[in-house]
Design a protein around this motif. Structure first.
Motif, short mmCIF file in Angstrom:
data_model
loop_
_atom_site.label_atom_id
_atom_site.label_comp_id
_atom_site.label_asym_id
_atom_site.label_seq_id
_atom_site.Cartn_x
_atom_site.Cartn_y
_atom_site.Cartn_z
N TRP A 199 0.82 -1.21 0.00
CA TRP A 199 0.00 0.00 0.00
C TRP A 199 0.85 1.25 0.00
O TRP A 199 0.46 2.29 -0.54
N MET A 200 2.01 1.16 0.60
CA MET A 200 2.94 2.28 0.58
C MET A 200 3.32 2.60 -0.86
O MET A 200 3.25 3.74 -1.32
N ALA A 205 0.21 3.86 -2.90
CA ALA A 205 -0.19 5.24 -2.63
C ALA A 205 0.84 6.24 -3.16
O ALA A 205 0.49 7.36 -3.50
N LYS A 251 -0.19 7.35 -6.51
CA LYS A 251 -1.54 7.89 -6.70
C LYS A 251 -1.51 9.41 -6.54
O LYS A 251 -0.62 9.94 -5.86
N VAL A 274 -5.96 8.88 -3.65
CA VAL A 274 -5.45 8.25 -2.44
C VAL A 274 -6.48 8.26 -1.31
O VAL A 274 -6.55 7.33 -0.51
N VAL A 275 -7.32 9.30 -1.25
CA VAL A 275 -8.28 9.34 -0.14
C VAL A 275 -9.44 8.38 -0.36
O VAL A 275 -10.13 8.03 0.59
N GLY A 326 -9.08 5.39 -1.06
CA GLY A 326 -8.65 4.03 -0.77
C GLY A 326 -8.59 3.25 -2.06
O GLY A 326 -7.69 3.42 -2.85
N TYR A 372 -1.96 11.72 2.11
CA TYR A 372 -1.43 10.38 2.31
C TYR A 372 -0.55 9.93 1.14
O TYR A 372 0.36 9.14 1.33
N LEU A 432 2.76 11.37 1.97
CA LEU A 432 3.28 10.71 3.17
C LEU A 432 3.79 9.31 2.84
O LEU A 432 4.87 8.90 3.27
N MET A 433 3.03 8.57 2.03
CA MET A 433 3.45 7.21 1.68
C MET A 433 4.67 7.24 0.76
O MET A 433 5.57 6.40 0.87
#
Lengths: 294, 341
Positions: A48-49, A52, A55, A60-61, A63, A259, A262-263
């Motif tokens: 998932w890292m 994301a 993306k 990303v939000v 999911g 995210y 962040l990822m």
């Protein structure tokens, strides 16, 4: 086993062999599936890292899918800049290298003394180092910060390295002592006959033989140092001294944390340490295994 | 320290190098032949002792400054009231300990609540870690071909266990995150957490336990694997000759043989559950509503997040209670191990 087992489970001798073979094949399949399943659990956050990191911030939000529907490099590129990667990377590398080298020098010497040399107080001292294992990090963290403030090294990289090195003492002493104790005494004796002094025996005979253990200690020191967050968070104030985890933290602390960024940042932070591990893991496992057996 | 030197000295002199006793002792008793001249014995022994001290000196110096000093300082501080800024400490004796355990209505209830949470973590993490990592190691031990590769895959969580991967977990556990999506796709929509797994007070702590176990399995698995590979194959063959199947021989032969490893795994995880809190700090910061507040996190807050409140002594006292608990657990564990082997 197939021939000897008196097999209460096999009623007819004819089909027993075939049934056993199918059963073994089935068992192997089940084992394989279970192992693969845990492998998936193990790498799940990384999947998932990575996902994301490719993306955009709208996708990303939601999911959604593991495979990005609109894969983009922009996220990685913009995160790279905002993370100040090269500054923080160099800080991280500096702290990690200093910690690993100091740990190796200090505790290889100590391990050699504990394993090979006889001197009064040896047992008590080595026990002292191992007992350090039970002192909670949080118990000494505050005194360390206060002490370093007094010494004027709070907020510097040296101020991180010294407690890190001391923190690895129990494990490093154990591993190094074990590795040196496994070296045959005859080698030391013959080196002595040749007139070698203690330092020479240590560097020319013992250190080369303990290479797997040295690499293990280096990795067991370097990896947690790379990931270390708590002490750096409470002791570093100046962004120019930040290590990568703190850089990542500043990304997360933004008013609207994205995210995807962040990822992407998380991915950038973990890739160097994964590469380090993969390139040295051959020694790592054998060193660790040797230490556990010893 | 000097007392330690003196008390250990006779024991050391009594058993040097095992075997080869004799008045000439010293390096000769270590199996050394180089200084076999009878006159060199004493000075060689002295030289070796001096070399020994020289080799341990850097470690000891660092330990005295970073270890002994800070431990002593923290211990003293636990009997004082201080906010970190005023020049003087106010001595309160055991007051800090009383305050956090029962006396102070601001701190005691929080600490007790955190203690209950910590207790759940201390039960859940070691048990689940053993339950996952032992079977995993047994299965991995049977897989010959992929073993090296899988071992690396399983070890990945240890390598990356830092803030980065905990952010990834937070992302996965979001209301719209991967775990909820996955449950929906599997037709288990009723298990989804609309507030996110860390947002629901009922699921937050169990979720944190699972994430902690995920990080603890790699080392435990590797320790078990090492133990399994050290087991004498003839023992298993004997069990199979007696008619024990795979299940039976694993449960009755292998499991008892790796008991020392189980003990180490449990001890390491108890210690980590009692003292570790970085995961909790990064992922939940104790929330929602203190449902994942643990003792380590509470001590951290008292030490670093109270600005001008005089809570440093309280933090220190809490740290020492954690240390005492860890020590007691270690002793119990050691005793349990010793009586069974």
């Amino acid at each position: 086993m197939t021939t000897i087992s008196t097999a209460p489970a096999a009623p007819s001798a004819h089909s027993a062999d075939g049934a056993a073979r199918t059963r073994r094949r089935l068992a192997r399949l089940v084992v394989g599936v279970l192992l693969a399943l845990y492998g998936l659990v193990s790498i799940y956050p990384f999947l998932w890292m990575v996902s994301a990191a490719f993306k955009d911030q709208y996708e990303v939000v939601r999911g959604g899918h593991l495979i990005p529907q609109h894969p983009t490099w922009d996220t990685l590129v913009s995160t790279w800049d905002r993370l100040h990667f090269f500054d923080y990377f160099l800080n991280s590398v500096q702290v990690m290298l200093l910690t690993a080298v100091l740990t190796l020098v200090i505790y290889a010497a100590a391990g050699y003394a504990f394993a090979v040399l006889r001197f009064p107080g040896r047992t008590a001292l080595s026990r002292l180092f191992v007992s350090l294992l039970f002192v909670p990090g949080i118990t000494v963290m505050l005194p360390i910060v206060l002490l370093e403030n007094k010494m004027g090294i709070l907020g510097t990289h040296i101020g991180l390295v010294l407690p890190f090195v001391n923190g690895t003492a129990p494990l490093s002493v154990l591993l190094m002592t074990g590795a040196f104790a496994a070296v045959p005494k005859e080698l030391r004796d013959s080196a002595r006959v040749d007139g070698a002094g203690e330092l020479r025996i240590f560097t020319r005979v013992y250190l080369p033989l303990a290479r797997p253990a040295l690499i293990t200690v280096a990795l067991l020191t370097a990896i947690p140092t790379w990931n270390e967050y708590l002490l750096t968070r409470v002791s570093l104030n100046d962004p120019s001294t930040y290590t990568l985890p703190l850089g990542l933290q500043t990304l997360a602390a933004e008013s609207v944390p994205h995210y995807n960024n962040l990822m992407a940042g998380a991915l950038i932070v973990v890739i160097p340490v994964i590469l380090l591990f993969v390139s040295l893991q051959r020694y790592f496992v054998s060193g660790l295994v040797g230490a556990v057996k010893g | 320290m000097s007392a330690a030197f003196r008390s250990a000295a006779p024991a050391e002199a009594g058993a040097p190098g095992g075997g080869r006793p004799g008045p000439l002792g010293g390096p000769a008793a270590d199996g050394g032949q180089a200084s076999s001249g009878s006159s060199g014995g004493r000075s060689a022994r002295l030289r070796e002792a001096l070399a020994g001290y020289a080799f341990v000196a850097p470690a000891v110096v660092l330990f005295c400054v970073m270890g002994l000093y800070t431990v002593g300082y923290g211990f003293t501080l636990s009997f004082a009231q201080w906010n970190g800024f005023t020049p003087h400490w106010t001595w309160v004796g055991l007051g800090n300990y009383a305050d956090i355990l029962w006396h102070d209505p601001r701190y005691a209830p929080r600490v007790r609540h955190a203690a209950v949470n910590t207790l759940w973590v201390m039960i859940g993490v070691p048990v689940l870690t053993v339950v996952v990592s032992f079977p995993l190691a047994v299965l991995l031990n049977q897989a010959k071909r992929m073993q090296g590769f899988l071992r690396s895959v399983y070890f990945l969580p240890y390598v990356t266990s830092g803030i980065a991967v905990f952010f990834a977990w937070t992302y996965i556990l979001q209301p719209d995150g991967a775990v909820n999506t996955l449950l929906g796709q599997l037709g288990l929509g009723s298990l989804q957490q609309p507030q996110g797994w860390l947002g629901n007070p009922d699921t937050a702590l169990p979720t944190m336990i699972v994430v902690t176990v995920w990080g603890a399995v790699p080392v435990a698995m590797l320790l078990y694997l090492t133990g399994l590979q050290g087991i004498d194959g003839s023992l298993l063959e004997a069990a199979q000759l007696d008619g024990a199947g795979w299940w039976r021989s694993t449960a009755s032969v292998v499991w008892p043989l790796v008991r020392p490893i189980t003990s180490i795994v449990v001890l390491l995880n108890l210690r980590e559950s009692l003292q570790g809190f970085q995961t909790f700090l990064v992922m939940t910061d104790g929330g929602p509503g203190d449902h994942t507040n643990v003792l380590g996190l509470e001590a951290y807050r008292l030490a670093f997040l109270k600005d001008l409140a005089p809570t440093l002594g309280l933090a220190s006292a809490l740290g020492w209670l954690l240390f005492a608990a860890a020590l007691i657990l270690a002793l119990i564990n050691l005793r349990a191990l010793r009586s069974k082997t």
